[in-house]
Design a protein around this motif. Structure first.
Motif, PDB file in Angstrom:
ATOM      1  N   SER A 118       0.858  -1.272  -0.203  1.00 27.12           N
ATOM      2  CA  SER A 118       0.061   0.065  -0.025  1.00 27.12           C
ATOM      3  C   SER A 118       0.916   1.235  -0.113  1.00 27.12           C
ATOM      4  N   VAL A 127      -5.804  -0.388 -10.031  1.00 31.68           N
ATOM      5  CA  VAL A 127      -5.185  -1.577  -9.478  1.00 31.68           C
ATOM      6  C   VAL A 127      -6.076  -3.096 -10.008  1.00 31.68           C
ATOM      7  N   ASN A 129      -6.567  -6.672  -8.410  1.00 32.59           N
ATOM      8  CA  ASN A 129      -6.018  -7.550  -7.150  1.00 32.59           C
ATOM      9  C   ASN A 129      -6.807  -8.909  -7.434  1.00 32.59           C
ATOM     10  N   SER A 138      -7.018  -4.853  -0.970  1.00 32.07           N
ATOM     11  CA  SER A 138      -7.671  -3.801  -1.615  1.00 32.07           C
ATOM     12  C   SER A 138      -7.981  -2.896  -0.930  1.00 32.07           C
ATOM     13  N   VAL A 149      -9.542   0.191  -7.468  1.00 28.71           N
ATOM     14  CA  VAL A 149      -9.110  -1.104  -7.124  1.00 28.71           C
ATOM     15  C   VAL A 149     -10.139  -2.282  -7.706  1.00 28.71           C
ATOM     16  N   ASN A 151     -11.070  -5.677  -7.368  1.00 26.92           N
ATOM     17  CA  ASN A 151     -11.043  -6.811  -6.413  1.00 26.92           C
ATOM     18  C   ASN A 151     -11.518  -8.087  -7.085  1.00 26.92           C
ATOM     19  N   VAL A 175     -13.395   0.569  -4.292  1.00 27.24           N
ATOM     20  CA  VAL A 175     -12.921  -0.925  -4.483  1.00 27.24           C
ATOM     21  C   VAL A 175     -14.287  -1.469  -5.170  1.00 27.24           C
TER      22      VAL A 175
END
Length: 281
Positions: A118, A127, A129, A138, A149, A151, A175
């Motif tokens: 992080s 990003v 993940n 995340s 992110v 996820n 997220v």
């Protein structure tokens, strides 16, 4: 943790038995998960009760009956003291997570690695993940930075918990949880050439996802955090061995290894490592 556990059990187990006690156990919220050698299994309930009575606010003690295995990386559990409850809240670096220790993979032993990664992220990044579980990597990244992110996890229970955890931490706008296999999800044109950073925290299968993860990175290149399992007789050779493995695996790509380190021991002479790479496209 090793000395703490042995101190708790001194007087309960004979000295010879104490010498066989495993070096650590996992604390996840108000749940403890321990390993007990076969020679001490007849005393599992005694050991569990001692731990339960000695740790404040602990509600359940589980024996880990089997190693992490299967597509969802689950471990067999047996309650040996306290309540047979599998759901708990776990807190880490100012974030709160709802975890089901029976139906979704979670390890508190990755907390330092979650913080480390992080700290490498920059505001504005997009990003991915992979194998994201309940969303710990995340959420911690997104709590620290204004980022987006994705996820991804194929385990339905983990996917549901990741949605809950993004809501608990007020990160629904950062997220975005996706249920499915990362190979299938990332083939979508919506990911191609759009991603700044990819996490591959599944050492057993990360090598299968090298091509698809690089396909997602922006034309200007991007970062990968690649987790491996490395066998080595000496700890000093783990990082060189890990980097040699990475160079072979990524040989058809233009890349730079930024950093490699041991994350943790996973078995005798087997280590989990992480390598940070920058991929040039």
């Amino acid at each position: 943790m090793s000395k703490f556990l042995k101190k708790l059990l001194k007087g309960v187990l004979a000295d010879e038995e104490l010498s066989k006690v495993y070096s650590s156990f996992d604390m996840i919220g108000d749940i403890a998960i321990i390993k007990i050698p076969d020679s001490l299994l007849t005393k599992k309930n005694i050991i569990g009760e001692v731990i339960l009575q000695s740790i404040k606010n602990l509600k359940s003690v589980f024996l880990q009956r089997s190693s992490v295995s299967g597509e969802y990386r689950l471990r067999g559990l047996e309650v040996i003291a306290g309540d047979e409850k599998y759901v708990t809240y776990y807190r880490e670096y100012g974030c709160k997570f709802l975890v089901n220790v029976a139906t979704s993979y979670f390890s508190p032993r990755l907390s330092t690695e979650r913080l480390r990664i992080s700290n490498l992220v920059s505001p504005g990044e997009i990003v991915v993940n992979m194998f994201a579980g309940v969303g710990t990597f995340s959420v911690i990244m997104a709590k620290k930075h204004q980022i987006k992110v994705y996820n991804i996890d194929s385990n339905l229970d983990a996917y549901i918990l990741s949605i809950i955890n993004s809501k608990i931490n007020r990160l629904k706008d950062r997220v975005f949880s996706i249920h499915g296999d990362s190979q299938e999800v990332l083939r979508s044109n919506s990911f191609k050439d759009r991603i700044d950073r990819v996490l591959l925290p599944l050492p057993e299968r990360a090598h299968e996802f090298v091509d698809i993860s690089i396909n997602c990175l922006k034309p200007s290149g991007g970062h990968l955090h690649f987790f491996s399992h490395i066998k080595s007789d000496t700890k000093s050779q783990v990082v060189p061995t890990s980097e040699a493995y990475i160079r072979n695996l990524f040989s058809k790509y233009n890349f730079e290894i930024k950093h490699t380190q041991i994350v943790r021991d996973v078995a005798p002479r087997i280590y989990q490592t992480v390598t940070d790479l920058f991929i040039f496209k």
